[in-house]
Design an enzyme around this catalytic site. Structure first.
Site, PDB file in Angstrom:
ATOM      1  N   TRP A  10       5.900   6.884  -2.868  1.00 48.92           N
ATOM      2  CA  TRP A  10       6.063   5.724  -3.758  1.00 48.92           C
ATOM      3  C   TRP A  10       5.085   4.605  -3.422  1.00 48.92           C
ATOM      4  O   TRP A  10       5.000   3.619  -4.166  1.00 48.92           O
ATOM      5  CB  TRP A  10       7.490   5.200  -3.681  1.00 48.92           C
ATOM      6  CG  TRP A  10       8.506   6.050  -4.387  1.00 48.92           C
ATOM      7  CD1 TRP A  10       8.293   7.237  -5.018  1.00 48.92           C
ATOM      8  CD2 TRP A  10       9.903   5.768  -4.525  1.00 48.92           C
ATOM      9  NE1 TRP A  10       9.467   7.718  -5.548  1.00 48.92           N
ATOM     10  CE2 TRP A  10      10.478   6.835  -5.261  1.00 48.92           C
ATOM     11  CE3 TRP A  10      10.727   4.730  -4.108  1.00 48.92           C
ATOM     12  CZ2 TRP A  10      11.829   6.885  -5.578  1.00 48.92           C
ATOM     13  CZ3 TRP A  10      12.077   4.775  -4.415  1.00 48.92           C
ATOM     14  CH2 TRP A  10      12.624   5.841  -5.143  1.00 48.92           C
ATOM     15  N   LYS A  11       4.391   4.734  -2.291  1.00 51.64           N
ATOM     16  CA  LYS A  11       3.438   3.695  -1.855  1.00 51.64           C
ATOM     17  C   LYS A  11       4.112   2.319  -1.933  1.00 51.64           C
ATOM     18  O   LYS A  11       5.212   2.146  -1.417  1.00 51.64           O
ATOM     19  CB  LYS A  11       2.162   3.774  -2.691  1.00 51.64           C
ATOM     20  CG  LYS A  11       1.489   5.147  -2.615  1.00 51.64           C
ATOM     21  CD  LYS A  11       0.096   5.158  -3.207  1.00 51.64           C
ATOM     22  CE  LYS A  11      -0.505   6.543  -3.090  1.00 51.64           C
ATOM     23  NZ  LYS A  11      -1.921   6.576  -3.505  1.00 51.64           N
ATOM     24  N   HIS A  96      -2.347   9.220   6.184  1.00 49.26           N
ATOM     25  CA  HIS A  96      -2.724   9.138   4.772  1.00 49.26           C
ATOM     26  C   HIS A  96      -4.078   8.437   4.635  1.00 49.26           C
ATOM     27  O   HIS A  96      -4.436   7.570   5.438  1.00 49.26           O
ATOM     28  CB  HIS A  96      -1.658   8.375   3.986  1.00 49.26           C
ATOM     29  CG  HIS A  96      -1.848   8.437   2.504  1.00 49.26           C
ATOM     30  ND1 HIS A  96      -2.700   7.582   1.845  1.00 49.26           N
ATOM     31  CD2 HIS A  96      -1.317   9.255   1.561  1.00 49.26           C
ATOM     32  CE1 HIS A  96      -2.680   7.862   0.549  1.00 49.26           C
ATOM     33  NE2 HIS A  96      -1.849   8.865   0.355  1.00 49.26           N
ATOM     34  N   GLU A 166      -5.616  15.991   0.680  1.00 49.12           N
ATOM     35  CA  GLU A 166      -5.821  14.970  -0.349  1.00 49.12           C
ATOM     36  C   GLU A 166      -7.273  14.508  -0.321  1.00 49.12           C
ATOM     37  O   GLU A 166      -7.616  13.571   0.417  1.00 49.12           O
ATOM     38  CB  GLU A 166      -4.904  13.760  -0.095  1.00 49.12           C
ATOM     39  CG  GLU A 166      -3.512  13.881  -0.644  1.00 49.12           C
ATOM     40  CD  GLU A 166      -2.864  12.506  -0.749  1.00 49.12           C
ATOM     41  OE1 GLU A 166      -2.297  12.195  -1.804  1.00 49.12           O
ATOM     42  OE2 GLU A 166      -2.931  11.736   0.220  1.00 49.12           O
ATOM     43  N   GLY A 172      -6.081   9.197  -7.630  1.00 50.19           N
ATOM     44  CA  GLY A 172      -6.176   8.244  -8.731  1.00 50.19           C
ATOM     45  C   GLY A 172      -7.166   8.630  -9.806  1.00 50.19           C
ATOM     46  O   GLY A 172      -7.395   7.860 -10.749  1.00 50.19           O
TER      47      GLY A 172
END
Length: 247
Positions: A10-11, A96, A166, A172
């Site tokens: 959810w950042k 991350h 990732e 994005g």
């Protein structure tokens, strides 16, 4: 369709406890019945204990977006692994890209992986190159990041670890890369794990993909891309889209 692991990051998209609880309830409600895939939600730190204390379902597990290297004690502002575990976390993300961008190095990530395992948390170890080059030097970047981030584990502990591939250039982005690109990365990561740690466990490792995943491309990335599941960012705050990915 194979059973997959889908992690919702959810950042910092959720702005209040009320919004977070509503999102959690809607996500749980829209998940497919007879769910075979496993869903893990990683909310912002200030929402974590609130959501885990009120959630009464069984189809969602919880993880933290990061853990501190600090032990219990005089460490103002830190979120310890022990507290995360005590508050209901089963997983934690480490390394991350958005954390690495602030200067977090793979050796620090390795220490967090060790701490997570010692605290009985499943570490979701995030790796990925910032850009691709025609000479395939990005493969060396992936290998170094992977090996350094797992520097403190024993080979047999691979089964307790999740790798999340990732590529930063895909996070994005309007569309996900071709499934072939994902498959090549997944196969390469498993090859490195098999060579450097344990052959059997390396080839069976859980390798998620993250970057522009949605309900439309998930199946192809899972089947043709050979991913074990997904790490989903902003799309995970859309319950219908997230449920579609799991479905």
């Amino acid at each position: 369709m194979k059973k997959a692991l889908v992690v919702a990051n959810w950042k910092s998209y959720v702005g209040s406890p009320k919004e977070g609880l509503a999102l959690l309830k809607e996500t749980d409600k829209t998940l497919p019945r007879g769910l075979s895939s496993k869903g893990v939600v990683c909310p912002p730190a200030l929402l974590f204990s609130h959501l885990t204390s009120v959630y009464r379902g069984s189809r969602i597990s919880f993880g933290t977006q990061d853990i501190s290297l600090a032990p219990l004690g005089a460490h103002t502002g830190e979120t310890t692994a022990a507290l995360a575990r005590a508050c209901g976390a089963t997983h934690t993300m480490v390394g991350h890209a958005e954390r690495r961008a602030t200067g977090e190095a793979s050796l620090a990530v390795a220490a967090k992986v060790r701490l997570a395992l010692d605290t009985r948390l499943t570490p979701i170890v995030c790796i990925g190159e910032t850009e691709r080059d025609h000479g395939a030097q990005y493969l060396s970047v992936i290998e170094l990041m992977l090996v350094d981030s797992l520097a403190k584990i024993e080979p047999g502990e691979l089964k307790k670890i999740v790798i999340a591939y990732e590529p930063v250039w895909a996070i994005g982005a309007p569309t996900a890369p071709d499934a072939r690109v994902v498959r090549e990365a997944v196969v390469y990561i498993k090859k490195i794990l098999a060579q450097r740690f344990d052959k059997e466990l390396g080839l069976k490792a859980t390798v998620l993909y993250g970057g522009a995943v949605d309900a439309e491309n998930a199946r192809n990335l899972l089947v043709e891309g050979q991913a074990s599941g997904f790490l989903v960012g902003r799309a995970s705050t859309d319950p219908k889209n997230f449920a579609g990915i799991i479905r």
